[in-house]
Design a protein around this motif. Structure first.
Motif, mmCIF file in Angstrom:
data_model
loop_
_atom_site.group_PDB
_atom_site.id
_atom_site.type_symbol
_atom_site.label_atom_id
_atom_site.label_comp_id
_atom_site.label_asym_id
_atom_site.label_seq_id
_atom_site.Cartn_x
_atom_site.Cartn_y
_atom_site.Cartn_z
ATOM 1 N N ALA A 7 1.901 -8.903 3.689
ATOM 2 C CA ALA A 7 3.224 -8.526 4.398
ATOM 3 C C ALA A 7 4.017 -9.735 4.419
ATOM 4 O O ALA A 7 3.751 -11.105 4.741
ATOM 5 C CB ALA A 7 2.815 -7.626 5.601
ATOM 6 N N GLY A 8 5.415 -9.096 4.477
ATOM 7 C CA GLY A 8 6.514 -10.088 4.876
ATOM 8 C C GLY A 8 7.423 -10.924 3.921
ATOM 9 O O GLY A 8 7.330 -10.225 2.967
ATOM 10 N N THR A 9 7.821 -12.154 4.324
ATOM 11 C CA THR A 9 8.495 -12.973 2.996
ATOM 12 C C THR A 9 7.416 -13.206 1.918
ATOM 13 O O THR A 9 6.256 -13.196 2.069
ATOM 14 C CB THR A 9 8.744 -14.338 3.655
ATOM 15 O OG1 THR A 9 7.853 -15.031 4.096
ATOM 16 C CG2 THR A 9 9.625 -13.928 4.927
ATOM 17 N N GLY A 10 8.335 -13.709 0.795
ATOM 18 C CA GLY A 10 7.225 -14.137 -0.227
ATOM 19 C C GLY A 10 6.319 -15.207 -0.048
ATOM 20 O O GLY A 10 4.970 -15.247 -0.097
ATOM 21 N N ASP A 59 11.448 -14.948 -4.755
ATOM 22 C CA ASP A 59 10.398 -14.614 -3.741
ATOM 23 C C ASP A 59 8.947 -14.474 -4.331
ATOM 24 O O ASP A 59 7.788 -14.812 -3.649
ATOM 25 C CB ASP A 59 10.607 -13.154 -3.120
ATOM 26 C CG ASP A 59 10.542 -11.895 -3.553
ATOM 27 O OD1 ASP A 59 10.948 -12.129 -4.921
ATOM 28 O OD2 ASP A 59 9.922 -11.129 -3.307
ATOM 29 N N LEU A 60 8.849 -14.109 -5.615
ATOM 30 C CA LEU A 60 7.446 -14.357 -6.181
ATOM 31 C C LEU A 60 7.004 -15.558 -6.418
ATOM 32 O O LEU A 60 5.846 -16.011 -6.479
ATOM 33 C CB LEU A 60 7.505 -13.533 -7.632
ATOM 34 C CG LEU A 60 7.821 -11.853 -7.217
ATOM 35 C CD1 LEU A 60 7.736 -11.109 -8.572
ATOM 36 C CD2 LEU A 60 6.746 -11.322 -6.275
ATOM 37 N N ALA A 135 11.652 -6.195 2.688
ATOM 38 C CA ALA A 135 12.551 -4.983 2.408
ATOM 39 C C ALA A 135 12.236 -4.441 0.873
ATOM 40 O O ALA A 135 11.374 -5.128 0.213
ATOM 41 C CB ALA A 135 14.012 -5.797 2.201
ATOM 42 N N GLY A 136 12.245 -3.127 0.859
ATOM 43 C CA GLY A 136 11.723 -2.377 -0.316
ATOM 44 C C GLY A 136 10.360 -1.885 -0.111
ATOM 45 O O GLY A 136 9.734 -1.951 1.054
ATOM 46 N N PRO A 137 9.834 -1.218 -0.964
ATOM 47 C CA PRO A 137 8.888 -0.238 -0.780
ATOM 48 C C PRO A 137 7.265 -1.032 -0.635
ATOM 49 O O PRO A 137 7.239 -1.906 -1.683
ATOM 50 C CB PRO A 137 8.791 0.846 -1.959
ATOM 51 C CG PRO A 137 9.576 -0.032 -3.188
ATOM 52 C CD PRO A 137 10.518 -0.803 -2.419
ATOM 53 N N GLU A 138 6.176 -0.498 0.018
ATOM 54 C CA GLU A 138 5.124 -1.009 -0.091
ATOM 55 C C GLU A 138 4.208 -0.763 -1.675
ATOM 56 O O GLU A 138 5.025 0.238 -2.323
ATOM 57 C CB GLU A 138 4.394 -0.224 0.682
ATOM 58 C CG GLU A 138 2.660 -0.417 0.789
ATOM 59 C CD GLU A 138 1.968 0.526 1.767
ATOM 60 O OE1 GLU A 138 0.652 0.469 1.485
ATOM 61 O OE2 GLU A 138 2.546 1.077 2.517
ATOM 62 N N ALA A 139 3.535 -1.707 -2.130
ATOM 63 C CA ALA A 139 3.157 -1.590 -3.487
ATOM 64 C C ALA A 139 1.658 -1.805 -3.380
ATOM 65 O O ALA A 139 1.169 -2.548 -2.582
ATOM 66 C CB ALA A 139 3.752 -2.383 -4.391
ATOM 67 N N LEU A 140 0.855 -1.019 -4.247
ATOM 68 C CA LEU A 140 -0.551 -1.395 -4.302
ATOM 69 C C LEU A 140 -0.867 -1.887 -5.799
ATOM 70 O O LEU A 140 -0.331 -1.093 -6.837
ATOM 71 C CB LEU A 140 -1.377 0.019 -4.073
ATOM 72 C CG LEU A 140 -1.240 0.623 -2.616
ATOM 73 C CD1 LEU A 140 -1.969 2.189 -2.748
ATOM 74 C CD2 LEU A 140 -2.321 -0.278 -2.001
ATOM 75 N N THR A 186 9.656 -3.462 -7.342
ATOM 76 C CA THR A 186 10.500 -3.250 -6.192
ATOM 77 C C THR A 186 11.582 -2.350 -6.284
ATOM 78 O O THR A 186 12.203 -1.820 -5.388
ATOM 79 C CB THR A 186 11.183 -4.583 -5.942
ATOM 80 O OG1 THR A 186 12.133 -5.210 -7.195
ATOM 81 C CG2 THR A 186 10.307 -5.939 -5.941
ATOM 82 N N ALA A 187 11.504 -1.597 -7.370
ATOM 83 C CA ALA A 187 12.615 -0.610 -7.708
ATOM 84 C C ALA A 187 12.188 0.670 -6.866
ATOM 85 O O ALA A 187 11.048 0.904 -6.761
ATOM 86 C CB ALA A 187 12.684 -0.083 -9.077
#
Length: 352
Positions: A7-10, A59-60, A135-140, A186-187
């Motif tokens: 979680a958080g920043t890159g 950020d990646l 910012a943006g949606p959670e991802a798995l 991130t979309a």
């Protein structure tokens, strides 16, 4: 360890990954060093791939730095490990294609599923990242310890699966596939994800299958072009490891893959999917099919190849939150897990 919370920043996400998976990352990189050449590993970190990540998805790049810092390994090694596909194409290491994707959309809903086939030395490194950015949606995301992603889905209901297309031309200064997948995730709409894939320069030939609750959009990406392979409204999406629409062919790579029998193998798997998909009406049936060894879709290493099914994913969309299921290993040998969502899934109207 199954699910790694990031979680958080890159940089913070990378550090969380590196801390939680530190021992597994060390084991994974040791096996990778044994299975690849020192020249290719050092060369990859010095190409334009890093600059492409820093320009398109900074950020990646920070996430990869965070992994290296927290795991206590050289940043150059984490970069090279994340540039896996480029090690295959630029240096012709482990040029054994795999991965089969199938999706179906009808009145009962939409599913998208795939087997991820990778070099056998990666087996045992399987994890799922739960990514919760600022910012943006959670991802798995299904991945290998130390890598930012292989395939995944986000809480906005956007899924991205991928197949390597080794016949297509490559670009040593393009965006590597792991960064392209995570960038697309991130979309918050299928249109946004596909526009992202159209807007970047691709480092390697790939097919991306993007799905939401209304269906699919498939694109085949090479260094020079991004061509639709499956347009919105198609009831079925099937793909293996040869291009169906993009003609930007690298003749040397095509010749080598033909010689190895990899293109013939890809066509056999696609034919099998085309025959079988008529009876695959839901995600559960898709999960069973991914374990099939008739064609086979499920790959086991043998004396003549060092590739195996690393894992599988099955994503389902409908009126409720998207369902994400992961198999960390060979389907029908390892259990399927369903991590669930930590944050409330977004309910944006899916794109047409």
């Amino acid at each position: 360890m199954t699910v790694v919370e990031c979680a958080g920043t890159g940089r913070a996400r990378g550090r969380a990954h590196g801390e939680q998976a530190r021992d597994l990352i060390h084991t994974t990189l040791a096996r990778w060093r044994d299975g690849t050449s020192a020249h290719s590993r050092s060369h990859l970190a010095a190409t334009g791939l890093r600059a492409a990540v820093e320009a398109a998805v900074p950020d990646l790049a920070e996430e990869m730095r965070g992994i290296a810092e927290a795991a206590g390994v050289p940043f150059a090694e984490i970069l090279a490990y994340n540039f896996m596909d480029q090690q295959w194409w630029v240096h012709r290491e482990h040029l054994e294609l795999g991965c089969s994707v199938l999706g179906r959309a009808d009145i009962d809903g939409v599913f998208l599923a795939q087997n991820m086939d990778l070099p056998d030395f990666m087996d045992g490194s399987q994890i799922v990242l739960r990514v919760r950015p600022e910012a943006g949606p959670e991802a798995l995301v299904l991945t290998s310890a130390g890598m930012i992603g292989l395939t995944g889905i986000n809480a906005a209901g956007i899924a991205v699966c991928v197949n390597a297309l080794g016949m297509l031309r490559h670009n040593r200064a393009g965006l590597p596939v792991a960064a392209a997948i995570r960038g697309a995730l991130t979309a918050t709409s299928r249109t946004e994800a596909v526009e992202f894939l159209h807007g970047i320069s691709h480092a390697s030939g790939q097919h991306y299958a993007v799905a939401d609750a209304r269906g699919f959009h498939g694109v085949e990406c090479s260094s020079a072009s991004v061509i639709a392979s499956c347009l919105p409204g198609s009831p079925v999406l099937l793909h293996t490891n040869h291009p169906l629409a993009n003609n930007d062919i690298d003749p040397d790579a095509e010749q080598e893959l033909q010689r190895q029998g990899r293109i013939a193998d890809s066509r056999v798997r696609l034919d099998f999917l085309e025959t079988s998909v008529r009876s695959v009406r839901d995600r559960t049936a898709a999960e069973r099919l991914l374990g099939d060894r008739t064609a086979p879709l499920c790959v086991i290493p043998g004396h003549d190849r060092r590739t195996q099914t690393f894992g599988a994913v099955a994503f389902e969309f409908g009126t409720t939150a998207p369902t994400a299921r992961f198999c960390l290993g060979l389907p029908n040998h390892q259990p399927w897990i369903e991590p669930g969502w930590k944050t409330p899934p977004l309910h944006n109207e899916p794109s047409a």
